[in-house]
Design a protein around this motif. Structure first.
Motif, mmCIF file in Angstrom:
data_model
loop_
_atom_site.group_PDB
_atom_site.id
_atom_site.type_symbol
_atom_site.label_atom_id
_atom_site.label_comp_id
_atom_site.label_asym_id
_atom_site.label_seq_id
_atom_site.Cartn_x
_atom_site.Cartn_y
_atom_site.Cartn_z
ATOM 1 N N TRP A 1 0.857 -1.185 0.000
ATOM 2 C CA TRP A 1 0.000 0.000 0.000
ATOM 3 C C TRP A 1 0.888 1.227 0.000
ATOM 4 C CZ3 TRP A 1 -5.148 1.460 0.347
ATOM 5 C CH2 TRP A 1 -5.430 2.696 0.897
ATOM 6 N N ARG A 2 0.577 2.162 -0.868
ATOM 7 C CA ARG A 2 1.310 3.420 -0.899
ATOM 8 C C ARG A 2 0.324 4.552 -1.108
ATOM 9 N NH1 ARG A 2 4.243 1.055 1.479
ATOM 10 N NH2 ARG A 2 6.326 0.368 0.996
ATOM 11 N N GLN A 3 0.725 5.752 -0.691
ATOM 12 C CA GLN A 3 -0.151 6.899 -0.844
ATOM 13 C C GLN A 3 0.669 8.149 -1.106
ATOM 14 O OE1 GLN A 3 -2.992 7.419 2.264
ATOM 15 N NE2 GLN A 3 -4.158 8.853 1.040
ATOM 16 N N TRP A 4 0.239 8.895 -2.124
ATOM 17 C CA TRP A 4 0.861 10.184 -2.403
ATOM 18 C C TRP A 4 0.444 11.180 -1.336
ATOM 19 C CZ3 TRP A 4 -1.741 9.823 -7.698
ATOM 20 C CH2 TRP A 4 -0.994 9.029 -8.555
ATOM 21 N N GLU A 5 1.290 12.200 -1.160
ATOM 22 C CA GLU A 5 0.900 13.293 -0.277
ATOM 23 C C GLU A 5 -0.317 13.994 -0.855
ATOM 24 O OE1 GLU A 5 2.681 17.510 1.279
ATOM 25 O OE2 GLU A 5 4.059 15.827 1.106
ATOM 26 N N ALA A 6 -0.289 14.284 -2.145
ATOM 27 C CA ALA A 6 -1.393 14.942 -2.841
ATOM 28 C C ALA A 6 -1.136 14.792 -4.337
ATOM 29 C CB ALA A 6 -1.466 16.422 -2.472
ATOM 30 N N TYR A 7 -2.123 15.097 -5.150
ATOM 31 C CA TYR A 7 -1.915 14.978 -6.590
ATOM 32 C C TYR A 7 -0.837 15.914 -7.103
ATOM 33 C CZ TYR A 7 -5.930 11.920 -6.997
ATOM 34 O OH TYR A 7 -6.793 10.868 -6.882
ATOM 35 N N ASP A 8 -0.660 17.062 -6.452
ATOM 36 C CA ASP A 8 0.376 17.992 -6.912
ATOM 37 C C ASP A 8 1.697 17.805 -6.175
ATOM 38 O OD1 ASP A 8 -0.518 18.922 -4.495
ATOM 39 O OD2 ASP A 8 -0.412 21.033 -5.068
ATOM 40 N N CYS A 9 1.760 16.859 -5.261
ATOM 41 C CA CYS A 9 2.994 16.576 -4.528
ATOM 42 C C CYS A 9 3.062 15.077 -4.322
ATOM 43 C CB CYS A 9 3.019 17.311 -3.194
ATOM 44 S SG CYS A 9 4.595 17.131 -2.350
ATOM 45 N N SER B 1 4.397 10.352 3.269
ATOM 46 C CA SER B 1 5.048 11.379 4.080
ATOM 47 C C SER B 1 4.509 11.319 5.507
ATOM 48 C CB SER B 1 4.832 12.763 3.471
ATOM 49 O OG SER B 1 3.465 12.974 3.218
ATOM 50 N N ILE B 2 5.420 11.239 6.443
ATOM 51 C CA ILE B 2 5.046 11.072 7.845
ATOM 52 C C ILE B 2 4.182 12.224 8.340
ATOM 53 C CG2 ILE B 2 5.985 11.010 10.191
ATOM 54 C CD1 ILE B 2 8.292 9.328 9.086
ATOM 55 N N HIS B 3 4.503 13.435 7.931
ATOM 56 C CA HIS B 3 3.757 14.586 8.455
ATOM 57 C C HIS B 3 2.293 14.589 8.027
ATOM 58 C CE1 HIS B 3 4.840 16.223 4.462
ATOM 59 N NE2 HIS B 3 3.777 16.975 4.616
ATOM 60 N N LYS C 1 3.010 0.455 6.067
ATOM 61 C CA LYS C 1 3.808 1.684 6.082
ATOM 62 C C LYS C 1 4.803 1.685 7.237
ATOM 63 C CE LYS C 1 0.303 4.557 5.616
ATOM 64 N NZ LYS C 1 -0.410 5.836 5.520
ATOM 65 N N MET C 2 4.407 1.159 8.389
ATOM 66 C CA MET C 2 5.328 1.104 9.522
ATOM 67 C C MET C 2 6.540 0.232 9.188
ATOM 68 S SD MET C 2 3.994 3.104 11.735
ATOM 69 C CE MET C 2 4.535 2.772 13.381
ATOM 70 N N ARG C 3 6.294 -0.887 8.508
ATOM 71 C CA ARG C 3 7.416 -1.749 8.091
ATOM 72 C C ARG C 3 8.330 -1.009 7.116
ATOM 73 N NH1 ARG C 3 3.366 -5.813 8.504
ATOM 74 N NH2 ARG C 3 2.725 -5.528 6.352
ATOM 75 N N ALA C 4 7.727 -0.276 6.176
ATOM 76 C CA ALA C 4 8.525 0.461 5.193
ATOM 77 C C ALA C 4 9.337 1.562 5.868
ATOM 78 C CB ALA C 4 7.621 1.050 4.111
ATOM 79 N N TRP C 5 8.721 2.291 6.802
ATOM 80 C CA TRP C 5 9.467 3.330 7.515
ATOM 81 C C TRP C 5 10.602 2.707 8.318
ATOM 82 C CZ3 TRP C 5 4.445 6.010 9.500
ATOM 83 C CH2 TRP C 5 3.963 6.865 8.510
ATOM 84 N N GLY C 6 10.320 1.578 8.976
ATOM 85 C CA GLY C 6 11.357 0.900 9.765
ATOM 86 C C GLY C 6 12.530 0.465 8.898
ATOM 87 N N LEU D 1 13.708 8.844 11.083
ATOM 88 C CA LEU D 1 12.966 8.324 9.944
ATOM 89 C C LEU D 1 12.953 9.388 8.855
ATOM 90 C CD1 LEU D 1 9.891 6.775 11.776
ATOM 91 C CD2 LEU D 1 11.823 5.550 10.778
ATOM 92 N N PRO D 2 13.049 8.989 7.593
ATOM 93 C CA PRO D 2 12.979 9.983 6.527
ATOM 94 C C PRO D 2 11.585 10.607 6.479
ATOM 95 C CG PRO D 2 12.936 7.777 5.599
ATOM 96 C CD PRO D 2 13.182 7.629 7.075
ATOM 97 N N GLU D 3 11.514 11.825 5.983
ATOM 98 C CA GLU D 3 10.245 12.535 5.889
ATOM 99 C C GLU D 3 9.251 11.788 5.022
ATOM 100 O OE1 GLU D 3 7.080 15.168 5.746
ATOM 101 O OE2 GLU D 3 8.599 14.821 7.229
ATOM 102 N N GLN D 4 9.703 11.175 3.962
ATOM 103 C CA GLN D 4 8.843 10.380 3.101
ATOM 104 C C GLN D 4 9.655 9.237 2.518
ATOM 105 O OE1 GLN D 4 9.029 13.899 2.116
ATOM 106 N NE2 GLN D 4 10.914 13.525 1.007
ATOM 107 N N LEU D 5 8.942 8.243 1.990
ATOM 108 C CA LEU D 5 9.617 7.075 1.438
ATOM 109 C C LEU D 5 10.150 7.332 0.040
ATOM 110 C CD1 LEU D 5 7.264 4.268 2.736
ATOM 111 C CD2 LEU D 5 9.488 4.971 3.636
#
Length: 162
Positions: free
Chosen positions: A103-111, A116-118, A138-143, A152-156
């Motif tokens: 599972w992945r998710q963009w921050e937004a269509y323009d970004c 992104s953790i925030h 997502k927790m596994r990917a961040w880890g 942790l990086p701000e985003q993957l």
């Protein structure tokens, strides 16, 4: 360009229900020039199969959507909280399952930052409630991307366009 048509003959005074599906097939989804695929390509061979499947049991599909919403709209929760929880899932529009099932998710269509953790603070509550595996994924990917100092990086993946 495209067109669609449904032809039916209805006798005088008769009634008919017509259903149509707009479906697509995009098995080679890419993200920043890397093909990550779409999970549904492991389930369907083409867009016709997708449309046929959704129309084959449309009543069940609509019932499933209604059942997903029912605990929130038919509850003892105050209306404002019920509405907030129901609409908090609206950002799911920028999410996808890759062909490998992640599972992945963009921050937004323009970004197009991915996961992104925030942004995930407000996303976690409905995902934990309705799709708990997405949060574990997502927790596994961040880890896996955690730095030696624990940060942790701000985003993957990064790719804001604006």
């Amino acid at each position: 360009y495209g067109a669609a048509a449904i032809t039916v003959q209805i006798p005088v005074g008769g009634v008919a229900d017509l259903s149509a599906a707009l479906s697509w097939y995009f098995p080679e989804r890419d993200y920043m020039d890397k093909v990550v695929g779409n999970f549904y390509s492991t389930q369907y061979a083409n867009s016709e199969d997708v449309g046929t499947d959704i129309l084959a049991d449309l009543e069940t599909t609509v019932k499933d959507i209604s059942n997903l919403q029912r605990p929130l709209v038919e509850s003892s929760l105050p209306d404002w909280l019920s509405d907030t929880l129901l609409n908090s899932v609206s950002h799911i529009r920028s999410a996808w399952f890759q062909s490998n099932g992640q599972w992945r998710q963009w921050e937004a269509y323009d970004c197009v930052n991915v996961d992104s953790i925030h942004n995930d603070g407000e996303r976690h509550i409905p995902y934990i409630m309705f799709l708990p595996e997405t949060t574990r994924n997502k927790m596994r990917a961040w880890g896996a991307t955690q730095q030696s100092n624990g940060m942790l990086p701000e985003q993957l993946a990064c790719g804001c366009m604006g």
